[in-house]
Scaffold this motif. Structure first.
Motif, mmCIF file in Angstrom:
data_model
loop_
_atom_site.group_PDB
_atom_site.id
_atom_site.type_symbol
_atom_site.label_atom_id
_atom_site.label_comp_id
_atom_site.label_asym_id
_atom_site.label_seq_id
_atom_site.Cartn_x
_atom_site.Cartn_y
_atom_site.Cartn_z
ATOM 1 N N ARG A 7 0.842 -1.200 0.000
ATOM 2 C CA ARG A 7 0.000 0.000 0.000
ATOM 3 C C ARG A 7 0.879 1.253 0.000
ATOM 4 N N GLU A 8 1.936 1.228 0.784
ATOM 5 C CA GLU A 8 2.860 2.361 0.854
ATOM 6 C C GLU A 8 3.516 2.623 -0.508
ATOM 7 N N GLN A 9 3.954 1.578 -1.179
ATOM 8 C CA GLN A 9 4.597 1.745 -2.489
ATOM 9 C C GLN A 9 3.610 2.282 -3.528
ATOM 10 N N LEU A 10 2.385 1.796 -3.490
ATOM 11 C CA LEU A 10 1.373 2.282 -4.420
ATOM 12 C C LEU A 10 1.095 3.767 -4.190
ATOM 13 N N LEU A 11 0.977 4.162 -2.928
ATOM 14 C CA LEU A 11 0.769 5.574 -2.596
ATOM 15 C C LEU A 11 1.964 6.415 -3.044
ATOM 16 N N ARG A 12 3.152 5.907 -2.820
ATOM 17 C CA ARG A 12 4.356 6.643 -3.204
ATOM 18 C C ARG A 12 4.421 6.850 -4.711
ATOM 19 N N ARG A 13 4.199 5.786 -5.477
ATOM 20 C CA ARG A 13 4.246 5.900 -6.938
ATOM 21 C C ARG A 13 3.177 6.858 -7.458
ATOM 22 N N THR A 14 2.008 6.820 -6.867
ATOM 23 C CA THR A 14 0.930 7.711 -7.300
ATOM 24 C C THR A 14 1.284 9.166 -7.013
ATOM 25 N N CYS A 15 1.781 9.435 -5.821
ATOM 26 C CA CYS A 15 2.150 10.807 -5.467
ATOM 27 C C CYS A 15 3.315 11.301 -6.320
ATOM 28 N N GLU A 16 4.294 10.442 -6.574
ATOM 29 C CA GLU A 16 5.433 10.841 -7.403
ATOM 30 C C GLU A 16 5.006 11.173 -8.824
ATOM 31 N N THR A 17 3.907 10.587 -9.275
ATOM 32 C CA THR A 17 3.416 10.853 -10.617
ATOM 33 C C THR A 17 2.919 12.285 -10.772
ATOM 34 N N VAL A 18 2.314 12.830 -9.732
ATOM 35 C CA VAL A 18 1.693 14.158 -9.856
ATOM 36 C C VAL A 18 2.485 15.299 -9.236
ATOM 37 N N VAL A 19 3.374 15.002 -8.287
ATOM 38 C CA VAL A 19 4.152 16.071 -7.656
ATOM 39 C C VAL A 19 5.215 16.556 -8.639
ATOM 40 N N LEU A 20 5.264 17.864 -8.835
ATOM 41 C CA LEU A 20 6.249 18.465 -9.737
ATOM 42 C C LEU A 20 7.553 18.690 -8.971
ATOM 43 N N GLY A 21 8.273 17.611 -8.752
ATOM 44 C CA GLY A 21 9.493 17.647 -7.956
ATOM 45 C C GLY A 21 10.629 18.399 -8.611
ATOM 46 N N VAL A 22 10.606 18.552 -9.925
ATOM 47 C CA VAL A 22 11.685 19.271 -10.612
ATOM 48 C C VAL A 22 11.727 20.749 -10.211
ATOM 49 N N LEU A 23 10.630 21.258 -9.689
ATOM 50 C CA LEU A 23 10.603 22.652 -9.249
ATOM 51 C C LEU A 23 11.337 22.862 -7.928
ATOM 52 N N HIS A 24 11.547 21.770 -7.199
ATOM 53 C CA HIS A 24 12.220 21.839 -5.895
ATOM 54 C C HIS A 24 13.247 20.713 -5.800
ATOM 55 N N PRO A 25 14.386 20.864 -6.491
ATOM 56 C CA PRO A 25 15.396 19.796 -6.440
ATOM 57 C C PRO A 25 15.999 19.652 -5.039
ATOM 58 N N ARG A 26 16.449 18.451 -4.739
ATOM 59 C CA ARG A 26 17.068 18.124 -3.446
ATOM 60 C C ARG A 26 16.147 18.435 -2.264
ATOM 61 N N THR A 27 14.865 18.236 -2.475
ATOM 62 C CA THR A 27 13.883 18.449 -1.421
ATOM 63 C C THR A 27 13.197 17.122 -1.118
ATOM 64 N N ALA A 28 13.087 16.797 0.141
ATOM 65 C CA ALA A 28 12.402 15.570 0.554
ATOM 66 C C ALA A 28 10.985 15.916 0.976
ATOM 67 N N ILE A 29 10.061 15.103 0.544
ATOM 68 C CA ILE A 29 8.666 15.263 0.942
ATOM 69 C C ILE A 29 8.285 14.026 1.740
ATOM 70 N N THR A 30 7.819 14.242 2.942
ATOM 71 C CA THR A 30 7.394 13.138 3.789
ATOM 72 C C THR A 30 5.894 13.229 3.993
ATOM 73 N N LEU A 31 5.214 12.168 3.666
ATOM 74 C CA LEU A 31 3.762 12.112 3.820
ATOM 75 C C LEU A 31 3.450 11.026 4.845
ATOM 76 N N VAL A 32 2.783 11.415 5.914
ATOM 77 C CA VAL A 32 2.450 10.472 6.978
ATOM 78 C C VAL A 32 0.943 10.308 7.020
ATOM 79 N N LEU A 33 0.496 9.079 6.830
ATOM 80 C CA LEU A 33 -0.927 8.758 6.943
ATOM 81 C C LEU A 33 -1.076 7.755 8.077
ATOM 82 N N GLN A 34 -1.920 8.061 9.026
ATOM 83 C CA GLN A 34 -2.135 7.172 10.151
ATOM 84 C C GLN A 34 -3.555 6.632 10.083
ATOM 85 N N VAL A 35 -3.675 5.326 10.047
ATOM 86 C CA VAL A 35 -4.979 4.680 9.971
ATOM 87 C C VAL A 35 -5.542 4.562 11.389
ATOM 88 N N LEU A 36 -6.652 5.246 11.625
ATOM 89 C CA LEU A 36 -7.295 5.190 12.931
ATOM 90 C C LEU A 36 -8.348 4.096 12.981
#
Length: 147
Positions: A7-36
């Motif tokens: 599930r984590e890999q699927l979420l990561r690949r999906t987010c990487e598809t739409v985030v325009l990371g080239v606008l912010h090189p050498r920047t880490a994005i951390t996304l935390v989802l907690q299932v309650l």
């Protein structure tokens, strides 16, 4: 576990598809989802939460995306946003990540077996449901920033 890692890999690949990371090189994005709690359709819920989180953080995105889960019950009927019980009783459970620009499928995952025709029917139903989710996104952002 294995399911959570998948599930984590699927979420990561999906987010990487739409985030325009080239606008912010050498920047880490951390996304935390907690299932309650898990009342069903957990993966699509995580996809929707991830998109809203990225949007709220102000990250540049090529488009928005949403997750839609469909279940095919033993009689062949398609159930959108199935509960945990409906997922357990279903012949197949399909989850799609759909982009807002062209309603293309960014990622898809299936559990169980279904025919190609049933998968196409689920995709059409998911694309129609995506319109409602994207409208919810618009309404939520408008409410947040109109205060």
């Amino acid at each position: 576990g294995v399911i959570e890692r998948s599930r984590e890999q699927l979420l990561r690949r999906t987010c990487e598809t739409v985030v325009l990371g080239v606008l912010h090189p050498r920047t880490a994005i951390t996304l935390v989802l907690q299932v309650l709690s898990d009342a069903g359709s957990l993966l699509s819920c995580c996809l929707n939460a991830a998109c809203i989180g990225l949007l709220d953080a102000g990250l540049p995105l090529s488009s928005l995306f949403c997750g839609v889960t469909c279940a095919i019950d033993p009689d062949g009927a398609i159930v959108l946003d199935p509960t945990t019980r409906q997922e357990q009783e279903a012949r197949a459970v399909l989850t799609f990540a759909i982009d807002s620009a062209e309603r293309k499928v960014l990622t898809a995952t299936t559990k169980g077996s279904c025919s190609v025709e049933e998968m196409q029917q689920c995709l059409v139903a998911a694309q129609r449901a995506a319109d409602t989710i994207f409208q919810f996104y618009r309404d939520s952002v408008q409410r947040r920033y109109s205060k």
